[in-house]
Design a protein around this motif. Structure first.
Motif, PDB file in Angstrom:
ATOM      1  N   MET A   1      12.232   7.717  10.034  1.00  0.00           N
ATOM      2  CA  MET A   1      12.351   7.553   8.584  1.00  0.00           C
ATOM      3  C   MET A   1      10.978   7.710   7.950  1.00  0.00           C
ATOM      4  O   MET A   1       9.979   7.275   8.512  1.00  0.00           O
ATOM      5  N   LYS A   2      10.973   8.322   6.783  1.00  0.00           N
ATOM      6  CA  LYS A   2       9.720   8.575   6.106  1.00  0.00           C
ATOM      7  C   LYS A   2       9.691   7.888   4.743  1.00  0.00           C
ATOM      8  O   LYS A   2      10.673   7.882   4.023  1.00  0.00           O
ATOM      9  N   ILE A   3       8.530   7.320   4.446  1.00  0.00           N
ATOM     10  CA  ILE A   3       8.267   6.791   3.114  1.00  0.00           C
ATOM     11  C   ILE A   3       6.899   7.316   2.703  1.00  0.00           C
ATOM     12  O   ILE A   3       6.122   7.787   3.532  1.00  0.00           O
ATOM     13  N   ILE A   4       6.618   7.235   1.420  1.00  0.00           N
ATOM     14  CA  ILE A   4       5.323   7.695   0.929  1.00  0.00           C
ATOM     15  C   ILE A   4       4.574   6.515   0.317  1.00  0.00           C
ATOM     16  O   ILE A   4       5.118   5.791  -0.517  1.00  0.00           O
ATOM     17  N   LEU A   5       3.376   6.290   0.792  1.00  0.00           N
ATOM     18  CA  LEU A   5       2.497   5.284   0.205  1.00  0.00           C
ATOM     19  C   LEU A   5       1.576   6.017  -0.761  1.00  0.00           C
ATOM     20  O   LEU A   5       0.786   6.874  -0.350  1.00  0.00           O
ATOM     21  N   ALA A   6       1.685   5.712  -2.037  1.00  0.00           N
ATOM     22  CA  ALA A   6       0.991   6.472  -3.073  1.00  0.00           C
ATOM     23  C   ALA A   6      -0.472   6.060  -3.169  1.00  0.00           C
ATOM     24  O   ALA A   6      -0.901   5.378  -4.106  1.00  0.00           O
ATOM     25  N   THR A   7      -1.241   6.473  -2.160  1.00  0.00           N
ATOM     26  CA  THR A   7      -2.674   6.208  -2.146  1.00  0.00           C
ATOM     27  C   THR A   7      -3.366   7.242  -1.275  1.00  0.00           C
ATOM     28  O   THR A   7      -2.737   7.851  -0.401  1.00  0.00           O
ATOM     29  N   GLN A   8      -4.647   7.437  -1.531  1.00  0.00           N
ATOM     30  CA  GLN A   8      -5.482   8.231  -0.642  1.00  0.00           C
ATOM     31  C   GLN A   8      -6.508   7.354   0.048  1.00  0.00           C
ATOM     32  O   GLN A   8      -7.377   7.847   0.761  1.00  0.00           O
ATOM     33  N   ASN A   9      -6.390   6.051  -0.173  1.00  0.00           N
ATOM     34  CA  ASN A   9      -7.328   5.089   0.395  1.00  0.00           C
ATOM     35  C   ASN A   9      -7.005   4.867   1.869  1.00  0.00           C
ATOM     36  O   ASN A   9      -5.957   4.299   2.205  1.00  0.00           O
ATOM     37  N   GLN A  10      -7.890   5.309   2.743  1.00  0.00           N
ATOM     38  CA  GLN A  10      -7.633   5.229   4.174  1.00  0.00           C
ATOM     39  C   GLN A  10      -7.472   3.791   4.652  1.00  0.00           C
ATOM     40  O   GLN A  10      -6.702   3.508   5.575  1.00  0.00           O
ATOM     41  N   GLY A  11      -8.190   2.869   4.015  1.00  0.00           N
ATOM     42  CA  GLY A  11      -8.067   1.466   4.406  1.00  0.00           C
ATOM     43  C   GLY A  11      -6.673   0.924   4.156  1.00  0.00           C
ATOM     44  O   GLY A  11      -6.092   0.243   5.010  1.00  0.00           O
ATOM     45  N   LYS A  12      -6.105   1.242   3.007  1.00  0.00           N
ATOM     46  CA  LYS A  12      -4.750   0.781   2.688  1.00  0.00           C
ATOM     47  C   LYS A  12      -3.721   1.414   3.626  1.00  0.00           C
ATOM     48  O   LYS A  12      -2.780   0.754   4.071  1.00  0.00           O
ATOM     49  N   ILE A  13      -3.906   2.708   3.907  1.00  0.00           N
ATOM     50  CA  ILE A  13      -2.978   3.404   4.806  1.00  0.00           C
ATOM     51  C   ILE A  13      -2.965   2.747   6.173  1.00  0.00           C
ATOM     52  O   ILE A  13      -1.905   2.478   6.753  1.00  0.00           O
ATOM     53  N   LYS A  14      -4.145   2.451   6.707  1.00  0.00           N
ATOM     54  CA  LYS A  14      -4.241   1.825   8.033  1.00  0.00           C
ATOM     55  C   LYS A  14      -3.599   0.445   8.033  1.00  0.00           C
ATOM     56  O   LYS A  14      -2.931   0.065   9.000  1.00  0.00           O
ATOM     57  N   GLU A  15      -3.816  -0.311   6.955  1.00  0.00           N
ATOM     58  CA  GLU A  15      -3.234  -1.658   6.877  1.00  0.00           C
ATOM     59  C   GLU A  15      -1.712  -1.600   6.923  1.00  0.00           C
ATOM     60  O   GLU A  15      -1.068  -2.371   7.651  1.00  0.00           O
ATOM     61  N   LEU A  16      -1.110  -0.702   6.149  1.00  0.00           N
ATOM     62  CA  LEU A  16       0.349  -0.609   6.127  1.00  0.00           C
ATOM     63  C   LEU A  16       0.881  -0.092   7.458  1.00  0.00           C
ATOM     64  O   LEU A  16       1.884  -0.602   7.978  1.00  0.00           O
ATOM     65  N   GLN A  17       0.221   0.895   8.041  1.00  0.00           N
ATOM     66  CA  GLN A  17       0.662   1.414   9.339  1.00  0.00           C
ATOM     67  C   GLN A  17       0.621   0.331  10.405  1.00  0.00           C
ATOM     68  O   GLN A  17       1.522   0.237  11.245  1.00  0.00           O
ATOM     69  N   GLU A  18      -0.402  -0.502  10.353  1.00  0.00           N
ATOM     70  CA  GLU A  18      -0.520  -1.601  11.312  1.00  0.00           C
ATOM     71  C   GLU A  18       0.637  -2.592  11.136  1.00  0.00           C
ATOM     72  O   GLU A  18       1.252  -3.039  12.101  1.00  0.00           O
ATOM     73  N   LEU A  19       0.960  -2.914   9.890  1.00  0.00           N
ATOM     74  CA  LEU A  19       2.023  -3.876   9.622  1.00  0.00           C
ATOM     75  C   LEU A  19       3.397  -3.334   9.979  1.00  0.00           C
ATOM     76  O   LEU A  19       4.303  -4.100  10.325  1.00  0.00           O
ATOM     77  N   LEU A  20       3.575  -2.016   9.900  1.00  0.00           N
ATOM     78  CA  LEU A  20       4.869  -1.402  10.192  1.00  0.00           C
ATOM     79  C   LEU A  20       4.934  -0.831  11.606  1.00  0.00           C
ATOM     80  O   LEU A  20       5.841  -0.057  11.910  1.00  0.00           O
ATOM     81  N   ALA A  21       4.004  -1.235  12.443  1.00  0.00           N
ATOM     82  CA  ALA A  21       3.917  -0.665  13.792  1.00  0.00           C
ATOM     83  C   ALA A  21       5.195  -0.895  14.599  1.00  0.00           C
ATOM     84  O   ALA A  21       5.549  -0.075  15.453  1.00  0.00           O
ATOM     85  N   ASP A  22       5.887  -1.998  14.340  1.00  0.00           N
ATOM     86  CA  ASP A  22       7.102  -2.306  15.089  1.00  0.00           C
ATOM     87  C   ASP A  22       8.361  -1.754  14.420  1.00  0.00           C
ATOM     88  O   ASP A  22       9.473  -1.959  14.911  1.00  0.00           O
ATOM     89  N   GLU A  23       8.202  -1.070  13.293  1.00  0.00           N
ATOM     90  CA  GLU A  23       9.341  -0.514  12.578  1.00  0.00           C
ATOM     91  C   GLU A  23       9.416   0.999  12.820  1.00  0.00           C
ATOM     92  O   GLU A  23       8.418   1.653  13.069  1.00  0.00           O
ATOM     93  N   THR A  24      10.607   1.551  12.723  1.00  0.00           N
ATOM     94  CA  THR A  24      10.779   3.002  12.887  1.00  0.00           C
ATOM     95  C   THR A  24      10.603   3.676  11.524  1.00  0.00           C
ATOM     96  O   THR A  24      11.516   4.301  10.988  1.00  0.00           O
ATOM     97  N   ILE A  25       9.414   3.508  10.969  1.00  0.00           N
ATOM     98  CA  ILE A  25       9.100   4.030   9.651  1.00  0.00           C
ATOM     99  C   ILE A  25       7.815   4.844   9.733  1.00  0.00           C
ATOM    100  O   ILE A  25       6.789   4.355  10.195  1.00  0.00           O
ATOM    101  N   ASP A  26       7.901   6.085   9.295  1.00  0.00           N
ATOM    102  CA  ASP A  26       6.759   6.981   9.278  1.00  0.00           C
ATOM    103  C   ASP A  26       6.129   6.923   7.886  1.00  0.00           C
ATOM    104  O   ASP A  26       6.771   7.250   6.894  1.00  0.00           O
ATOM    105  N   VAL A  27       4.873   6.465   7.825  1.00  0.00           N
ATOM    106  CA  VAL A  27       4.193   6.284   6.554  1.00  0.00           C
ATOM    107  C   VAL A  27       3.371   7.527   6.215  1.00  0.00           C
ATOM    108  O   VAL A  27       2.400   7.849   6.894  1.00  0.00           O
ATOM    109  N   LEU A  28       3.792   8.238   5.180  1.00  0.00           N
ATOM    110  CA  LEU A  28       3.001   9.339   4.648  1.00  0.00           C
ATOM    111  C   LEU A  28       2.134   8.806   3.508  1.00  0.00           C
ATOM    112  O   LEU A  28       2.368   7.706   3.002  1.00  0.00           O
TER     113      LEU A  28
END
Length: 201
Positions: A1-28
């Motif tokens: 599954m794909k969702i879009i995180l509306a940011t270009q901030n690499q720090g925010k992207i990493k934080e969300l990816q870390e929190l969703l690591a156990d979910e079947t969610i692909d963060v773009l």
């Protein structure tokens, strides 16, 4: 599954990816979108600005979109810089200049009156127009000099008494236990789980 995180901030992207690591969610992120035009963040609250960005990302991609707006509220500055946190020192956005200005503004403020908080509003918008809001905040104090190399933004000046360190001295795992953004992101996980049928894979 794909969702879009509306940011270009690499720090925010990493934080969300870390929190969703156990979910079947692909963060773009906006880094994955061609010809993205920045949204004018002219809202009067963090939630207003987050909604503006999330709606634009949904319109552009057709994916469920998440957007956050977060910032620093300093009690001695009447909750400034608030929604202007990213541009506190003017354009272009620059973390170092923002931190320099904050130190200058608080130079005469005694240590016991340098209380502050990070606040975050996170908005989820679906292609069908449903909108959901989660929020988080963390209390701390503003130091007189930077400490730590991790994090971004005001993290090197934001002291967390509970950990006796600044946000910039915490590991990503520690930060994800307490940060304002992590709180808002954690609250959004059940919302995403309930929306799985909407997510384009």
């Amino acid at each position: 599954m794909k969702i879009i995180l509306a940011t270009q901030n690499q720090g925010k992207i990493k934080e969300l990816q870390e929190l969703l690591a156990d979910e079947t969610i692909d963060v773009l992120s906006l880094q994955d979108i061609e010809e993205w035009e920045d949204v004018e963040e002219n809202g009067v609250t963090f939630a207003d600005n987050a909604a503006l960005k999330a709606r634009a990302a949904v319109k552009k991609t057709g994916l469920i979109a998440l957007a956050d707006d977060s910032g620093l509220e300093v009690d001695a500055l009447n909750n400034a810089p608030g929604v202007y946190s990213a541009r506190f020192a003017g354009e272009p956005k620059d973390d170092e200049r923002n931190n320099d200005k904050l130190l200058q503004e608080l130079e005469s403020i005694p240590d016991g009156s340098r209380t502050a908080r990070f606040r975050c509003a996170l908005v989820v918008v679906t292609p069908e127009g449903e909108e959901f809001l989660t929020e988080g905040s963390v209390e701390g104090q503003i130091l007189r000099q930077r400490r730590g190399q991790k994090g971004f933004g005001y993290d090197p000046l934001f002291y967390v008494p509970e950990y006796a360190r600044t946000m910039a001295e915490l590991t990503l795992t520690e930060k994800n236990k307490l940060s304002h953004r992590a709180q808002a992101f954690r609250k959004v996980i059940p919302i995403l789980q309930a929306l799985k049928g909407h997510i384009i894979t």
